[in-house]
Design an enzyme around this catalytic site. Structure first.
Site, PDB file in Angstrom:
ATOM      1  N   THR A 187       0.682  -1.077  -0.058  1.00 16.14           N
ATOM      2  CA  THR A 187       0.344   0.250   0.104  1.00 16.14           C
ATOM      3  C   THR A 187       0.812   1.143   0.337  1.00 16.14           C
ATOM      4  OG1 THR A 187      -0.987  -1.347   1.852  1.00 16.14           O
ATOM      5  CG2 THR A 187      -1.538   1.219   0.878  1.00 16.14           C
ATOM      6  N   ARG A 213      -7.894  -0.619   5.648  1.00 20.73           N
ATOM      7  CA  ARG A 213      -8.029  -0.345   4.010  1.00 20.73           C
ATOM      8  C   ARG A 213      -8.956  -1.750   3.172  1.00 20.73           C
ATOM      9  NH1 ARG A 213      -4.925   2.622   2.479  1.00 20.73           N
ATOM     10  NH2 ARG A 213      -3.198   3.733   3.676  1.00 20.73           N
ATOM     11  N   ILE A 258       6.437  -4.593  10.010  1.00 15.60           N
ATOM     12  CA  ILE A 258       6.632  -4.214   8.501  1.00 15.60           C
ATOM     13  C   ILE A 258       6.112  -2.422   8.568  1.00 15.60           C
ATOM     14  CG2 ILE A 258       5.944  -4.199   6.087  1.00 15.60           C
ATOM     15  CD1 ILE A 258       7.360  -7.257   7.557  1.00 15.60           C
TER      16      ILE A 258
END
Length: 296
Positions: free
Chosen positions: A45, A139, A204
């Site tokens: 993303t 999302r 991450i």
């Protein structure tokens, strides 16, 4: 899947015309490798994957793999809401030499848990590469429940999950009920230390574009038993973690990179960079730098 402690969800550098800029990409990758990044996640993303077509993603995978040249793992973000398209892109990434694949939960079409299991298991059968699942309900509009992740972890090449649900309870259940070789990574910078405290592997990260070394210091302090030092670094970094999401990602982090001399260009529509979040980031960044000087 050896992602290390910090995988950076890398931004995609664009030229003034809006195309992928390989020269800027090389400068960015060299910066990341030199500042605490253990692995690169390409076309997530943060890399504006929804605006990249198949050919552009292939170019980005190939360029990153060539530039990195085996120094750290390159993980290709190939997940979409289309299982067949995801398999096609995964095979492209595998043929180009990616070290692993990141697969986001299908967005927009909102599959149930059985649908998610079938989606990921179908993809797993089509590649020999290790797979990193990516759960981000904010999302994708769907939350992959722990029982689904646990069931998927039994497939030989599904080896980790990037958990961005924000639920430590959910993360704890996954850690408890998967084997020791399955790794849980935070998808939220601010939850890195809390996740480590319950047995998670690392993060991450988006913030690691600009504070990767400091995040490594925090993780290393925790893993060496110096929890007070880790907690202190976490508190120093926390306002910065929030600031990089003060506007739609990756607008603030691209601004942050520019501020430290790493140019990555603008963002693609439908995102627009109108300076939102810049003043807040400047204030937080200046305070962070002052605090780090005091600590040293």
């Amino acid at each position: 899947m050896e992602l290390g402690q910090i995988g950076t969800a890398m931004v995609t550098p664009f030229s003034e015309e809006g195309s992928i800029d390989r020269d800027l990409l090389e400068k960015l990758i060299e910066h990341l490798i030199g500042s605490g990044t253990d692995s690169l996640i390409v076309c997530g993303t943060t890399g504006e994957s929804p605006t990249l077509n198949h050919a552009e993603k292939a170019v980005l995978f190939a360029s990153a793999i060539e530039i990195v040249n085996g120094r750290i793992p390159v993980i290709a973000g190939t997940g979409t809401f289309n299982t067949a398209e995801t398999i096609k892109l995964t095979k492209t990434a595998e043929s180009l030499g990616a070290d692993g694949i990141m697969l986001v939960t299908p967005y927009y079409n909102k599959p149930d848990q059985k649908g998610m299991y079938a989606h990921f298991s179908h993809i797993a059968k089509e590649t020999e590469l290790p797979l990193l699942l990516y759960n981000i309900p904010g999302r994708s509009a769907v939350n992959m429940l722990p029982e689904t992740v646990i069931a998927l972890s039994k497939l030989k090449n599904i080896r980790a999950v990037k958990e961005a649900s924000g639920s430590l309870d959910q993360m704890a259940e996954i850690i408890t009920k998967t084997d020791s070789g399955f790794k849980v990574y935070s998808g939220d910078d601010a939850l890195t230390l809390p996740l480590l405290s319950i047995g998670g592997e690392g993060v991450i990260s988006v913030a690691s574009h600009v504070v990767g070394n400091e995040m490594q210091q925090m993780i290393n302090a925790f893993k060496s038993g110096n929890t007070k030092e880790a907690a202190k670094i976490h508190r120093i970094l926390l306002p910065l973690f929030h600031a990089v999401f003060s506007a739609p990602n990756p607008i603030p982090i691209k601004y942050a990179l520019q501020k430290i001399g790493i140019e990555t260009g603008g963002v693609r529509l439908p995102l627009m960079s109108n300076g939102e979040g810049a003043a807040e980031f400047d204030q937080v960044w200046d305070a962070f730098q002052k605090q780090m000087k005091l600590e040293h």
